[in-house]
Scaffold this active site. Sequence first.
Site, mmCIF file in Angstrom:
data_model
loop_
_atom_site.group_PDB
_atom_site.id
_atom_site.type_symbol
_atom_site.label_atom_id
_atom_site.label_comp_id
_atom_site.label_asym_id
_atom_site.label_seq_id
_atom_site.Cartn_x
_atom_site.Cartn_y
_atom_site.Cartn_z
ATOM 1 N N LYS A 14 0.832 -1.214 0.000
ATOM 2 C CA LYS A 14 0.000 0.000 0.000
ATOM 3 C C LYS A 14 0.865 1.262 0.000
ATOM 4 O O LYS A 14 0.450 2.280 -0.538
ATOM 5 C CB LYS A 14 -0.971 -0.025 1.181
ATOM 6 C CG LYS A 14 -1.920 -1.204 1.074
ATOM 7 C CD LYS A 14 -2.950 -1.235 2.154
ATOM 8 C CE LYS A 14 -3.673 -2.573 2.152
ATOM 9 N NZ LYS A 14 -2.820 -3.694 2.656
ATOM 10 N N CYS B 151 -7.424 -7.024 6.966
ATOM 11 C CA CYS B 151 -7.876 -8.100 6.078
ATOM 12 C C CYS B 151 -8.569 -9.164 6.944
ATOM 13 O O CYS B 151 -8.414 -10.360 6.711
ATOM 14 C CB CYS B 151 -6.745 -8.665 5.235
ATOM 15 S SG CYS B 151 -5.351 -9.294 6.166
#
Length: 438
Positions: free
Chosen positions: A262, A378
């Site tokens: 990211k 996640c």
Amino acid sequence: MNRPRTSVRAEAARALAPVLQGQASLNTTLPAALAALPSRDHGLLQALCYGTLRHGPRLQSVLEQLLKRPLPASEAPVHAALLLGIYQINEMRVPDHAAVTETVQAVRLLGRPRLTGMVNGVLRNFSRDSKTLLNRATQDPAGEHAHPRWLIESLQQDWPQEYTQILAANNQPGPMTLRINGRRTTREAWLTRAREAGIEATPAQSPDMAVKLASAMDVNALPGFTEGEVSVQDAAAQWAALLLVVEPGMRVLDACAAPGGKTGHLLERAPDGTEVLALDADAARLARVEDNLQRLGLPAQLTCGDLAQPQDWWDDRPFDRILLDAPCSGTGVIRRHPDIKYLRRASDIPALAARQAELLAAAWSLLAPGGQLLYATCSIFHAENREIIEAFLAEHSEASSLTLPETLGQACGPGRQILPGEQDMDGFFYALLRRSSA
Ligand SMILES: C[S@@+](CC[C@H](N)C(=O)[O-])C[C@H]1O[C@@H](n2cnc3c(N)ncnc32)[C@H](O)[C@@H]1O
């Protein structure tokens, strides 16, 4: 004649044994197995390991019916070999007799010649009676869904309507998804190059730069990979950099950055000159952020430090944007990491939630007035997601949650939840918080 010293099945059993005992992740055991085998066997090794873990709890339930008594812990590699054998007979297109012979040979290579007769008998019995044994295995929820019971029950509690779909999605391998670097090329241009290279690839449904490959391949063979035109990243994870919008002159903290998927995406999208600090507590993982950014040719300040101890690394200048991709149970990415079925315990979830709340409070203290913090995991458990944010909002009157796109999964408290398999994405939770200007 030279006797082989190892085999794919023997190495797969060695790699799987500590994972099945919940003692090590496949990421840590697989490298030794790969190193012991020629590269032509690597694909099969990975297919055997991932497949056996994916179906593991069902295979275990079958094996328990076939064994007179469980094998002792000291025979963990033989236990793994038996599961591998059942997996090959049941799920792979390996003829039964070959699966039996190869497994028996693996047990010999594992230094357990006295157990070869038992292994031969167990696998032949399975091959003879597989339908009945599998039917019986699926009477039990763990055998039916190939997940540990605690995980099934927790998912059912949080997702009573969706849990069977989630369990089924966890048992399907995820696609290889790529992120196209908009600084270097366009998605269409890259897709054309991929087609010319004979690679079957399609635009993902969302977000804008995601591409799905029809089948997994070596990253180094992807057009433009070494030049940083393309990275491997699931589409759900690609949403982070779209939700945390960075404006010119802003200071950004990627608070749990490693391995840097990211961070790279944030930098690809951020205006030139954006100051990004990539923090991670794990030095070895932080080195991977450096490799990734080098390949992309994008700069960030890399800092090894504990987010909860900012006095050790922070220069007291607040951040305008913070991404907190918190350590979590990984229950949204079981399709990519089936070892999670063996490594996680029910008791991990409250411990993780406490850590997540602590990290959120620490990150918040570094955020400038008017700034935004994106909380991501996640995980698909409410305890790690909506409940963390709800409790935080209740305690912090200067915090409010911002609306996220309705196309992104489903509303889940103050955030949005993508469930595994939705639009072929991993499971992910996002909540975007704003600190009031006053
Ligand atoms: C979910 S991973 C981050 C993935 C990363 N954002 C990406 O997209 O590649 C969580 C990371 O948090 C790091 N971490 C855990 N506790 C931390 C802490 N107290 N301070 C800083 N980093 C931490 C872990 O080392 C791990 O690399």
